[in-house]
Structures are given as structure tokens and as C-alpha cells.
Motif scaffolding. Structure first.
Motif, short mmCIF file in Angstrom:
data_model
loop_
_atom_site.label_atom_id
_atom_site.label_comp_id
_atom_site.label_asym_id
_atom_site.label_seq_id
_atom_site.Cartn_x
_atom_site.Cartn_y
_atom_site.Cartn_z
N SER A 99 0.84 -1.20 0.00
CA SER A 99 0.00 0.00 0.00
C SER A 99 0.88 1.25 0.00
O SER A 99 1.98 1.25 0.55
CB SER A 99 -0.93 0.02 1.21
OG SER A 99 -0.23 0.42 2.36
N PRO A 100 0.40 2.33 -0.61
CA PRO A 100 1.18 3.58 -0.63
C PRO A 100 1.51 4.09 0.77
O PRO A 100 2.63 4.57 1.00
CB PRO A 100 0.27 4.56 -1.36
CG PRO A 100 -0.62 3.70 -2.20
CD PRO A 100 -0.82 2.44 -1.40
N SER A 101 0.59 3.97 1.71
CA SER A 101 0.86 4.49 3.06
C SER A 101 1.94 3.68 3.76
O SER A 101 2.79 4.24 4.45
CB SER A 101 -0.42 4.53 3.89
OG SER A 101 -0.95 3.23 4.06
N VAL A 102 1.95 2.39 3.59
CA VAL A 102 2.99 1.55 4.20
C VAL A 102 4.35 1.89 3.59
O VAL A 102 5.34 2.07 4.31
CB VAL A 102 2.66 0.05 4.03
CG1 VAL A 102 3.86 -0.82 4.41
CG2 VAL A 102 1.45 -0.32 4.87
N LEU A 103 4.40 2.02 2.27
CA LEU A 103 5.67 2.34 1.61
C LEU A 103 6.18 3.71 2.04
O LEU A 103 7.37 3.87 2.32
CB LEU A 103 5.53 2.29 0.09
CG LEU A 103 6.81 2.53 -0.69
CD1 LEU A 103 7.88 1.51 -0.33
CD2 LEU A 103 6.53 2.52 -2.18
N SER A 104 5.30 4.70 2.13
CA SER A 104 5.77 6.04 2.51
C SER A 104 6.23 6.08 3.96
O SER A 104 7.11 6.87 4.30
CB SER A 104 4.69 7.10 2.25
OG SER A 104 3.58 6.90 3.08
N GLU A 105 5.68 5.22 4.82
CA GLU A 105 6.17 5.13 6.19
C GLU A 105 7.55 4.46 6.24
O GLU A 105 8.40 4.83 7.04
CB GLU A 105 5.19 4.35 7.06
CG GLU A 105 3.92 5.13 7.37
CD GLU A 105 2.89 4.28 8.11
OE1 GLU A 105 3.23 3.18 8.61
OE2 GLU A 105 1.73 4.73 8.18
N GLU A 106 7.76 3.49 5.35
CA GLU A 106 9.04 2.78 5.29
C GLU A 106 10.14 3.66 4.69
O GLU A 106 11.29 3.57 5.11
CB GLU A 106 8.93 1.52 4.42
CG GLU A 106 8.15 0.40 5.04
CD GLU A 106 8.03 -0.81 4.11
OE1 GLU A 106 8.64 -0.81 3.01
OE2 GLU A 106 7.33 -1.76 4.48
N GLN A 107 9.79 4.48 3.73
CA GLN A 107 10.78 5.28 3.00
C GLN A 107 10.41 6.76 3.10
O GLN A 107 9.59 7.25 2.33
CB GLN A 107 10.84 4.88 1.53
CG GLN A 107 11.35 3.47 1.30
CD GLN A 107 11.42 3.14 -0.17
OE1 GLN A 107 10.53 3.49 -0.94
NE2 GLN A 107 12.46 2.45 -0.58
N THR A 108 11.02 7.47 4.04
CA THR A 108 10.75 8.89 4.21
C THR A 108 12.01 9.61 4.66
O THR A 108 12.91 8.99 5.22
CB THR A 108 9.59 9.11 5.21
OG1 THR A 108 9.20 10.48 5.17
CG2 THR A 108 9.98 8.72 6.62
N ALA A 109 12.05 10.92 4.40
CA ALA A 109 13.18 11.74 4.84
C ALA A 109 12.74 13.20 4.86
O ALA A 109 12.21 13.70 3.88
CB ALA A 109 14.36 11.56 3.90
N ASP A 110 12.96 13.85 5.99
CA ASP A 110 12.56 15.25 6.14
C ASP A 110 13.27 16.17 5.15
O ASP A 110 12.67 17.09 4.60
CB ASP A 110 12.81 15.73 7.57
CG ASP A 110 11.88 15.07 8.57
OD1 ASP A 110 10.80 14.60 8.15
OD2 ASP A 110 12.23 15.03 9.77
N ASN A 111 14.56 15.93 4.91
CA ASN A 111 15.31 16.78 3.98
C ASN A 111 14.71 16.70 2.58
O ASN A 111 14.65 17.71 1.87
CB ASN A 111 16.78 16.38 3.92
CG ASN A 111 17.51 16.67 5.22
OD1 ASN A 111 17.04 17.44 6.06
ND2 ASN A 111 18.65 16.04 5.39
#
Length: 159
Positions: free
Chosen positions: A15-27
Motif C-alpha cells: 500500500s502507498p501508506s505503508v511504503l511512505s512510512e518505510e521510506q521517508t526523509a525530512d530533507n
């Protein structure tokens, strides 16, 4: 009984939400937000720079794309007074009716259609490029793919 002879196998797509939680970066998200604001200013005539979308037709080699980004970020900095440089990072092939469909749909270039691997590679590459301070532009061909990557895209084309 109707049998769909064109479906050989089925796999669950992350799911998109699971992937975005796994791969994120503030910068990365800061780069996107800054570039979106700059594009808006240019489009509305509040900034006299030109938006320049620069890059390959489509991405098939993530290592090569990252090397290209490292070189392009230097040009972004050099010409920042006159240009807003956005790297073209297209992952799909909209006008291809036969052959390779793009990194997201066929990351292994072998017809295996490992979409989970493809969206992870695409999102990971966008994160890395944005973390360099280089905003990304993508082409959106449907309503599904953007759910995986749109938060990492500063400029989008509709294909």
C-alpha cells in the motif's frame, strides 16, 4: 464458467501508506516544498527565472540516475539566479505498446512485473535525489502510481 486465460498469477501490491512510512526523509520533503513554492512563483510571474526540466527519457538504471543527479545538482547551484533546475525522473513509458513498460512496472527489465520492487526503487531514488537538494519532476499516467511518489515530486506532467 468464465476463465481469464491472461492471468497467470496474482500478488498483493504494497500500500502507498505503508511504503511512505518505510521510506521517508525530512530533507527530501523540504526540497520538494521549496521547489513547489518556487515553481508557483515562476508560473505566477513573481519570480523571473525559468523552470528547466532536465534529464533522461525514462529511468532504468537507478545508480546511473543518481550519478546524473549528483552532476546536475552542481549545475542547479551554478545557474540558480536564472534557472530553477528540476530533474526529469520518469518511471513509466506511456507510449510504449510493446516492450519495456518502465522501472515501476518492470524493474528487472525481464517482463516479470515486480511492481513492489519497482515502486520501492522509484520512491527510494526520488528520496535520494531530493536529499541532494535537487527537486524532481515526474509524469503521472494514472491515478495509482502518484499515491506512491507524489509527495516527492515538485513538478508533475500528466501523460
Amino acid at each position: 464458467m468464465i476463465v481469464d486465460t491472461r492471468i497467470a498469477d496474482m500478488h498483493t501490491v504494497i500500500s502507498p501508506s505503508v511504503l511512505s512510512e518505510e521510506q521517508t526523509a525530512d530533507n527530501a520533503h523540504a526540497t520538494v516544498a521549496e521547489a513547489r513554492k518556487a515553481v508557483q512563483g515562476i508560473v505566477h510571474g513573481q519570480d523571473d527565472r525559468l523552470v528547466v526540466i532536465v534529464g533522461p527519457c525514462s529511468i532504468h538504471d537507478t545508480k546511473g540516475a543518481l550519478e546524473y543527479a549528483r552532476r546536475l545538482v552542481k549545475m542547479k547551484e551554478k545557474y540558480s539566479v536564472d534557472l530553477l533546475v528540476v530533474m526529469r525522473v520518469y518511471f513509466e513509458k506511456p507510449r510504449t505498446t510493446i516492450g519495456w513498460k518502465g522501472l515501476i512496472n518492470d524493474p528487472d527489465l525481464d517482463g516479470s512485473c515486480n511492481i513492489n520492487k519497482g515502486v520501492k526503487l522509484a520512491r527510494g531514488l526520488l528520496l535520494q535525489i531530493n536529499e541532494l537538494g535537487l527537486p524532481c519532476g515526474c509524469e503521472f499516467l494514472d491515478t495509482i502510481t502518484p499515491q506512491y511518489i507524489a509527495d516527492l515530486v515538485a513538478w508533475g506532467a500528466i501523460g
